[in-house]
Design an enzyme around this catalytic site. Structure first.
Site, PDB file in Angstrom:
ATOM      1  CG  HIS A 146     -48.431   2.005 -25.026  1.00 29.80           C
ATOM      2  ND1 HIS A 146     -48.971   2.838 -25.977  1.00 29.80           N
ATOM      3  CD2 HIS A 146     -48.782   0.743 -25.381  1.00 29.80           C
ATOM      4  CE1 HIS A 146     -49.608   2.107 -26.893  1.00 29.80           C
ATOM      5  NE2 HIS A 146     -49.515   0.822 -26.547  1.00 29.80           N
ATOM      6  CG  ASP A 181     -46.778   5.872 -26.916  1.00 31.55           C
ATOM      7  OD1 ASP A 181     -47.011   5.081 -25.972  1.00 31.55           O
ATOM      8  OD2 ASP A 181     -46.119   5.536 -27.916  1.00 31.55           O
ATOM      9  CG  ASP A 207     -52.506   0.330 -29.367  1.00 32.96           C
ATOM     10  OD1 ASP A 207     -51.814   0.165 -28.356  1.00 32.96           O
ATOM     11  OD2 ASP A 207     -52.031   0.380 -30.516  1.00 32.96           O
ATOM     12  CD  GLU A 254     -46.263  -0.289 -27.998  1.00 32.66           C
ATOM     13  OE1 GLU A 254     -46.106  -1.479 -28.319  1.00 32.66           O
ATOM     14  OE2 GLU A 254     -46.977   0.486 -28.668  1.00 32.66           O
TER      15      GLU A 254
END
Lengths: 474, 474
Positions: A99, A101, A132, A166
């Site tokens: 992901h 975002d 992340d 996400e």
């Protein structure tokens, strides 16, 4: 051949970091539902799509319609990116989920540097999304770049599913996976994600996550609260009922008291037991960094097992009672307790739901209270567990040994990551979590970072994995 | 003589209501700390002072200095009115306590009429403060007016202590009472207040209020909350400790489980028992109006005893846990439970404090938890009880019989009214609560009212009381 790839990655590491810097600069925050941030996510998805097209992939950005906000407004959901690079029927097909975002971040929250400007200090690449999940997504892409740049044949077909929601609960991902089950996913053999962290200084392979079942327990006398002077002494007070119900759930050793709850917990095998022993966790360090005076268990093995392979019950709080500072002499007339149980293999949501409800109803009926009891399961996610003997786990172990020179920690995650279970259930293919991030990356926190070492060696790891998994199919 | 007084009051009732209307029109709200409202209270106190001076009283408005607000601002505290009418050493001296500030009220809150415009409908005088407490203060003054108008000698010396901050916690009243103990209060024989309600259709005399002791119980693991996925299973969770502590306090029949807590509760005498039997409470009506399906007890006597003469324990809530709607998988790291015990004669605050702390510490130590426990008593008010054989109670019973033709309900209040106990403790004279308001007056609610009947007959009652108490001293 792998040596060339590794050399290429080493030589071009600053370019890879430059690319990560460009992606980190895009404030693709999906948590704050504001048009400005949403546009940034769209931009981020476009940039990723261009990058993949540039590598020769065929790319679709699938529009997912509007998101309904609680205030009645709507925002467009960012497209989900589906990409395909190679479709040689003789090669295995590996699909990477990631992901782009990120969590919100502001310098004022306590960052040492601007969260959306990647800054390297002592080999640490600080910036929101570095670990992340923009870094790991790019590490996978970097591996492809290396093959392409060296004109080497990529030994696997590669697919990507990359989303931009996400951190906001992967809205509409399920729907797309279901829809594409027999199209995009029909040729997929393995699904890999890299959205978690190591737990020691060694690389890790994650083969399970706990599920979660969340309950509300409402005890109601009437709508309006009482004054304890005027009514104290003649009522079945809802709070007394509720603390008795909540107090019946778990004992002070952490053992859950709901009859039958442990019946379906998988027995501990010798093989599994050995895996805990080899994990490189420094208990003292872990305890210190947790700022917890004493855990319920004294050994590394027991602690890991109680985080990963045994259920746990946590009481979260009470809604409707007096929760503010100060002294208020209220008798709350309607209170709702909240607790949840982390589920492990092979516990079943509907079995647990029945056990919990029966237990609470029994306790309540013993109290002979005139109040009304209402128990609701408001969330149920099954645990996920992979077979560590699946070919891709074996391939990943070998790739880790090649790149890092050690065997990985075989770990699980005590939290609930529904996506793994979603892929496993819908597509019915092997799912693996292959984390790149270090234990101290601070995902979701201030000063999130990924180590240069983890980012670059991680890119090599994915390249090595392509070769290992291909070998097993040849 | 009394007949003339009653006739005067009957004939002038509309004037008395007109006066109440003028006083109700002043928005003397002490709860909202705004300069505008504070000025209204000052105005109200001035008007009351003028009224009393006009009747021949000597009046002091004692300045009480500034009130410190939480935001650092200050507001002036309205003066406390001390007045004296007559000082004949042969007569007993009766001091009336009342207050002229009111609760906030707005038409939008659900009033049928403007709360600060007295409106009569079917014999009900609607308006904020009509019952709490402007009406009863004026009823006492009306009684004096009748004697004066008829040129009759008032058979008692009368003193007034009237404040303007009762609804805001009677700030600085204690201080003044202490200061004036040996001056203003030195000649006082009896203190009468009329700031509560009847409990049936019959008049009442109130001879006791419960005290209150309020505790916070803090259980702390660390400062920062945990995620239940990451830490669930290896912690002594503070919420589990806390619900177990709170669950050990009271059983489902309302019986308090703290060892020794009932030791000092006064035994039930035959005389007291009979008083409950004669109280005219319709249990069914009471239950219906309370909207409670079932009380813990089935008889009027048991219900009244458990509201008035037995202690009760109520759990108010928990601070620091998850108290909002929705599902949050938090393990709160520091939680504070709040509960209080309504105290009855002859329970003692410091004895109860010791018993509660010992009990909770015992329960906690059995849990063998690694968390920190901290128990704090944040409020302690002793119960108040009067001797119903005191002369002023006998006099009030006779006056009630004269005016209403019935014996009063001899009642207590389950709530804590610190002022009665303050007067009793500091001045060491008999205190009596002689309510005028009907059970449905709605003090503090929308559509507060006093019945014309209660207001006018209440004025007569005070006049009759003057004569009866004087008789007992002659």
């Amino acid at each position: 051949m792998l040596e060339n790839i590794f050399q290429y990655i080493d030589l071009h590491q600053n370019e890879f970091i430059q690319l990560l810097k460009e992606w980190v600069a895009i404030e693709s925050d999906s948590v704050q539902p504001l048009p400005h941030f949403r546009q940034e996510i769209f931009k981020m998805m476009d940039i990723a799509a261009d990058k993949l097209r540039h590598l020769g992939a065929s790319v679709d950005l699938i529009e997912m319609g509007p998101q309904q906000l609680p205030d009645g407004q709507t925002l467009p959901i960012p497209p989900i990116l589906l990409a395909e690079l190679g479709n040689d029927p003789k090669k295995p097909t590996v699909c990477f989920y990631g992901h782009l975002d990120v969590q919100p971040a502001k310098k004022e929250d306590g960052w040492n540097t601007d969260p959306f400007t990647l800054v390297e200090v002592d080999g640490k690449l600080y910036g929101r999304g570095t670990s992340d999940n923009k870094g790991p997504v790019l590490a996978w892409i970097n591996a492809v770049v290396a093959f392409k740049a060296l004109n080497q044949d990529i030994p696997v077909n590669i697919k990507f599913i990359i989303e931009g929601m996400e951190e906001a609960g992967s809205i509409s991902l399920d729907e797309l996976v279901r829809r594409e089950k027999d199209r995009f996913f029909s040729s997929v053999d393995y699904i890999v994600m890299s959205d978690n962290l190591w737990i020691s200084k060694k690389p890790a392979l994650t083969y399970g996550t706990r599920g979660n079942i969340y309950f509300t327990v409402e005890v109601k006398c009437r709508d309006q609260d009482f004054h304890s002077g005027t009514f104290g002494g003649i009522l079945n007070e809802p709070m007394a009922d509720l603390v008795s119900l909540l107090g019946s759930l778990v004992d002070s050793s952490g053992h859950i008291l709901i009859p039958g709850i442990y019946d379906n917990v998988a027995p501990l095998s010798e093989e599994e037991k050995k895996m805990y022993e080899t994990i490189d966790l420094n208990l003292e360090e872990y305890q210190n960094s947790s700022q917890v005076e004493k855990f319920l268990f004294d050994t590394k093995e027991e602690i890991l097992m109680h985080l990963w392979r045994y259920p746990s019950l946590s009481i979260h709080g009470i809604e409707g009672a007096f929760d503010e500072p100060g002294a208020k002499t209220v008798i709350p007339a309607q209170v709702t307790g909240k607790f949840s149980i982390r589920l492990v293999p092979h516990m079943n949501i509907s079995v647990v739901e029945t056990q919990v409800k029966k237990h609470l109803e029994d306790i309540f009926s013993q109290r002979n209270s005139s109040n009304k009891l209402k128990i609701t399961m408001i969330l149920g996610v099954h645990p996920w567990i992979a077979n560590i003997h699946d070919l891709q786990y074996v391939a990943a172990r070998r790739a880790i040994k090649t790149v890092f020179g050690v065997d990985p920690d075989m770990i699980r995650d005590g939290s609930t990551i529904p996506i793994a279970k979603t892929f496993q259930d819908i597509i019915q293919k092997s799912v693996m979590m292959l984390p790149l991030g270090a234990v101290d990356d601070g995902e979701h926190s201030q000063n999130e970072k990924i180590n240069r070492y983890n980012y670059i060696e991680g890119s090599k790891l994915f390249a090595a994995f392509f070769l290992e998994i291909a070998k097993m199919h040849s």
